[in-house]
Design a protein around this motif. Sequence first.
Motif, PDB file in Angstrom:
ATOM      1  N   VAL A 194       0.858  -1.184   0.000  1.00 39.76           N
ATOM      2  CA  VAL A 194       0.000   0.000   0.000  1.00 39.76           C
ATOM      3  C   VAL A 194       0.895   1.235   0.000  1.00 39.76           C
ATOM      4  N   MET A 195       0.745   2.081  -1.009  1.00 42.37           N
ATOM      5  CA  MET A 195       1.659   3.219  -1.156  1.00 42.37           C
ATOM      6  C   MET A 195       1.286   4.401  -0.269  1.00 42.37           C
ATOM      7  N   ASN A 196       0.000   4.705  -0.154  1.00 49.35           N
ATOM      8  CA  ASN A 196      -0.433   5.856   0.643  1.00 49.35           C
ATOM      9  C   ASN A 196      -1.032   5.363   1.955  1.00 49.35           C
ATOM     10  N   THR A 197      -0.278   5.496   3.022  1.00 42.10           N
ATOM     11  CA  THR A 197      -0.712   4.978   4.323  1.00 42.10           C
ATOM     12  C   THR A 197      -1.292   6.120   5.143  1.00 42.10           C
ATOM     13  N   GLU A 198      -2.613   6.245   5.091  1.00 42.55           N
ATOM     14  CA  GLU A 198      -3.295   7.286   5.842  1.00 42.55           C
ATOM     15  C   GLU A 198      -3.497   6.843   7.287  1.00 42.55           C
ATOM     16  N   LYS A 199      -3.766   7.805   8.154  1.00 40.45           N
ATOM     17  CA  LYS A 199      -3.856   7.532   9.586  1.00 40.45           C
ATOM     18  C   LYS A 199      -4.873   6.448   9.901  1.00 40.45           C
ATOM     19  N   HIS A 200      -6.049   6.524   9.282  1.00 43.25           N
ATOM     20  CA  HIS A 200      -7.127   5.600   9.617  1.00 43.25           C
ATOM     21  C   HIS A 200      -6.980   4.242   8.941  1.00 43.25           C
ATOM     22  N   SER A 201      -5.966   4.070   8.097  1.00 43.86           N
ATOM     23  CA  SER A 201      -5.887   2.855   7.281  1.00 43.86           C
ATOM     24  C   SER A 201      -5.064   1.736   7.909  1.00 43.86           C
ATOM     25  N   PHE A 202      -4.314   2.032   8.970  1.00 45.97           N
ATOM     26  CA  PHE A 202      -3.377   1.027   9.473  1.00 45.97           C
ATOM     27  C   PHE A 202      -4.076  -0.190  10.079  1.00 45.97           C
ATOM     28  N   GLU A 203      -5.243   0.012  10.674  1.00 47.72           N
ATOM     29  CA  GLU A 203      -5.954  -1.137  11.234  1.00 47.72           C
ATOM     30  C   GLU A 203      -6.354  -2.108  10.126  1.00 47.72           C
ATOM     31  N   SER A 204      -6.861  -1.582   9.017  1.00 49.93           N
ATOM     32  CA  SER A 204      -7.205  -2.450   7.882  1.00 49.93           C
ATOM     33  C   SER A 204      -5.959  -3.109   7.304  1.00 49.93           C
ATOM     34  N   ILE A 205      -4.870  -2.370   7.262  1.00 55.95           N
ATOM     35  CA  ILE A 205      -3.620  -2.921   6.739  1.00 55.95           C
ATOM     36  C   ILE A 205      -3.187  -4.138   7.549  1.00 55.95           C
ATOM     37  N   LEU A 206      -3.293  -4.039   8.868  1.00 53.21           N
ATOM     38  CA  LEU A 206      -2.905  -5.159   9.724  1.00 53.21           C
ATOM     39  C   LEU A 206      -3.909  -6.305   9.626  1.00 53.21           C
ATOM     40  N   ASN A 207      -5.200  -5.973   9.651  1.00 54.55           N
ATOM     41  CA  ASN A 207      -6.226  -7.017   9.638  1.00 54.55           C
ATOM     42  C   ASN A 207      -6.214  -7.823   8.349  1.00 54.55           C
ATOM     43  N   TYR A 208      -5.858  -7.182   7.244  1.00 49.91           N
ATOM     44  CA  TYR A 208      -5.896  -7.856   5.944  1.00 49.91           C
ATOM     45  C   TYR A 208      -4.500  -8.222   5.436  1.00 49.91           C
ATOM     46  N   GLN A 209      -3.514  -8.133   6.321  1.00 50.15           N
ATOM     47  CA  GLN A 209      -2.142  -8.534   5.997  1.00 50.15           C
ATOM     48  C   GLN A 209      -1.640  -7.850   4.724  1.00 50.15           C
ATOM     49  N   LEU A 210      -1.830  -6.540   4.692  1.00 48.25           N
ATOM     50  CA  LEU A 210      -1.260  -5.715   3.631  1.00 48.25           C
ATOM     51  C   LEU A 210       0.094  -5.199   4.099  1.00 48.25           C
ATOM     52  N   GLU A 211       0.882  -4.679   3.183  1.00 46.35           N
ATOM     53  CA  GLU A 211       2.242  -4.254   3.515  1.00 46.35           C
ATOM     54  C   GLU A 211       2.386  -2.759   3.234  1.00 46.35           C
ATOM     55  N   PRO A 212       2.439  -1.938   4.287  1.00 50.54           N
ATOM     56  CA  PRO A 212       2.456  -0.486   4.083  1.00 50.54           C
ATOM     57  C   PRO A 212       3.811   0.028   3.617  1.00 50.54           C
ATOM     58  N   GLU A 213       3.757   1.084   2.836  1.00 53.33           N
ATOM     59  CA  GLU A 213       4.969   1.811   2.464  1.00 53.33           C
ATOM     60  C   GLU A 213       5.194   2.888   3.527  1.00 53.33           C
ATOM     61  N   ILE A 214       6.306   2.817   4.208  1.00 57.56           N
ATOM     62  CA  ILE A 214       6.631   3.775   5.272  1.00 57.56           C
ATOM     63  C   ILE A 214       7.595   4.805   4.688  1.00 57.56           C
ATOM     64  N   TYR A 215       7.156   6.085   4.682  1.00 59.53           N
ATOM     65  CA  TYR A 215       7.956   7.100   3.996  1.00 59.53           C
ATOM     66  C   TYR A 215       8.351   8.270   4.891  1.00 59.53           C
ATOM     67  N   ASN A 216       7.899   8.269   6.166  1.00 55.81           N
ATOM     68  CA  ASN A 216       8.370   9.273   7.123  1.00 55.81           C
ATOM     69  C   ASN A 216       8.156   8.737   8.533  1.00 55.81           C
ATOM     70  N   PHE A 217       8.664   9.465   9.517  1.00 53.28           N
ATOM     71  CA  PHE A 217       8.564   8.986  10.897  1.00 53.28           C
ATOM     72  C   PHE A 217       7.118   9.008  11.398  1.00 53.28           C
ATOM     73  N   ARG A 218       6.310   9.900  10.870  1.00 51.92           N
ATOM     74  CA  ARG A 218       4.910   9.938  11.287  1.00 51.92           C
ATOM     75  C   ARG A 218       4.204   8.641  10.904  1.00 51.92           C
ATOM     76  N   SER A 219       4.410   8.163   9.680  1.00 52.69           N
ATOM     77  CA  SER A 219       3.765   6.915   9.265  1.00 52.69           C
ATOM     78  C   SER A 219       4.299   5.729  10.065  1.00 52.69           C
ATOM     79  N   LEU A 220       5.579   5.766  10.420  1.00 50.26           N
ATOM     80  CA  LEU A 220       6.145   4.702  11.247  1.00 50.26           C
ATOM     81  C   LEU A 220       5.527   4.718  12.643  1.00 50.26           C
TER      82      LEU A 220
END
Length: 498
Positions: A422-448
């Motif tokens: 997933v290229m654009n990791t918005e604040k509200h999207s991380f729960e779905s990313i984890l639940n559906y075993q997607l792989e986020p693109e981390i591009y700054n410390f805020r997203s990390l």
Amino acid sequence: SNGKTIIKEWLFQLMHVEQNMVRSPRSYNSQIGVPLSVFQMNEHHDLAIFEAGISQPGEMKTLKEIIEPTIGILTHMGTAHDEGFHSQEEKIKEKLLLFSDVEVLIVNEDAIKLSQFWNKQSATSQKIITWSTHHAAANLFISKIEKKTHTTFINGVYLEQSIQIRIPFTDDASVENAIYCWLLLLYLGYNQQEIAQRMERLHAITMRLEINEGINRCTIINDSYNSDIQSLSIALDVLNQQNQHVKKTVILSDILQGDKDKNQLYQSVAELLKKKNIHALIGIGEEISQYAHLFEAQHSFYHSTDDFLRQHSFHGFSDEAILLKGARTFTFEKINQRLQQKDHETVMEIDLSALIHNYNFYKKQLRKEVKIMAMVKAFSYGSGSYEVCNTLQFHHADYLAVAYADEGVTLRESGITLPIMVMNTEKHSFESILNYQLEPEIYNFRSLDLLIATCDRLLYNEASNPVKIHIKFDTGMKRLGFLSHEIPQLIHRIRSDK
């Protein structure tokens, strides 16, 4: 039987989070559809849900040998395809062939004919699990059904415990389908509290019927797949939901329900139309025309679809909701074409064979250890996400990439198991990313930080299921990505947060 597709799709919604599941696409339940469905299975799947439908004796034996089910759900015994059988008992017997070797069979004990049939069987060794609104001894006794404006509360007793679910639907068919799902989840050992939470989030499933804009500001509901009184009742509920129109019109063919008494049958149809407040009826067929005197609504009758097309003035349809409900032999698609608002459209044809040719061409240019990531954001750039991704998955592509998490969720729910970035990791999207075993693109410390905080909030077990991430570096475009001077701090953070 009715409800197969809804129950299948709802079970997928309810269980896909912890199960790697495969299911029949849409209503693939025929002699051709079932093999195509089963062909999707691979060694990575934990659970498969397939639906099977028949229209005449001898068909279920073939489907049973293909599916080989371990758990069976016999849904509501409707009257569709009754004309293909000598009796209801013959039809039930044919359907039960599918479940002859299952470990457990879930049935509605209130289906009296079904219960009587099972009582005649002396050789059944399956464990039969029942639900009922009348018999307190059923495994799941439904003690109360309370319908509100947009939701229904269903109270039950299971293993001597009082339990409740709430579903975002009020029609009878949805209530019955939800109970089947509820009982299966209870049997599989799901926690009742978790079941209740998931039931509240069920969403509607698009069925065979289509809703389109019609001529003269009309809305057309095309449900011309079959014509029996049970499915007519469901379609009338959909018709009455079209609140943008005051007038409701039904175009109905002969009802094909085997040897049922015709006068009684059409009396039931007339009472149903009256109960649903239908303003006008157009009957098509030799049989329904004979019972014109039973219908109180404004009505007209034609002996055939061609007669209707020749004789009826389509200019008379205006600002109304129109339900097309006819058996396939009446070719109501001709009526649908006349009633639909004409659109000028451009068709783009996607050649999946060409896609794979190009994929293999570039793959041959690379070393074997080099992986290929297919960019499929924005519905594969308009080419069709599932179709393209399923083809790439079949040909063993390494990775997929999407722009947003909801695109990845849609692919997971469609049965795509390939790794998805997933290229654009918005604040509200991380729960779905984890639940559906997607792989986020981390591009700054805020997203990390957001990813780590979400893992902590969900008590995510990284040890058993590590979170895979992709780190993006700014290589000169000055848009997104870690800068070179941030790399030491990034390495430190990743190591310290393991």
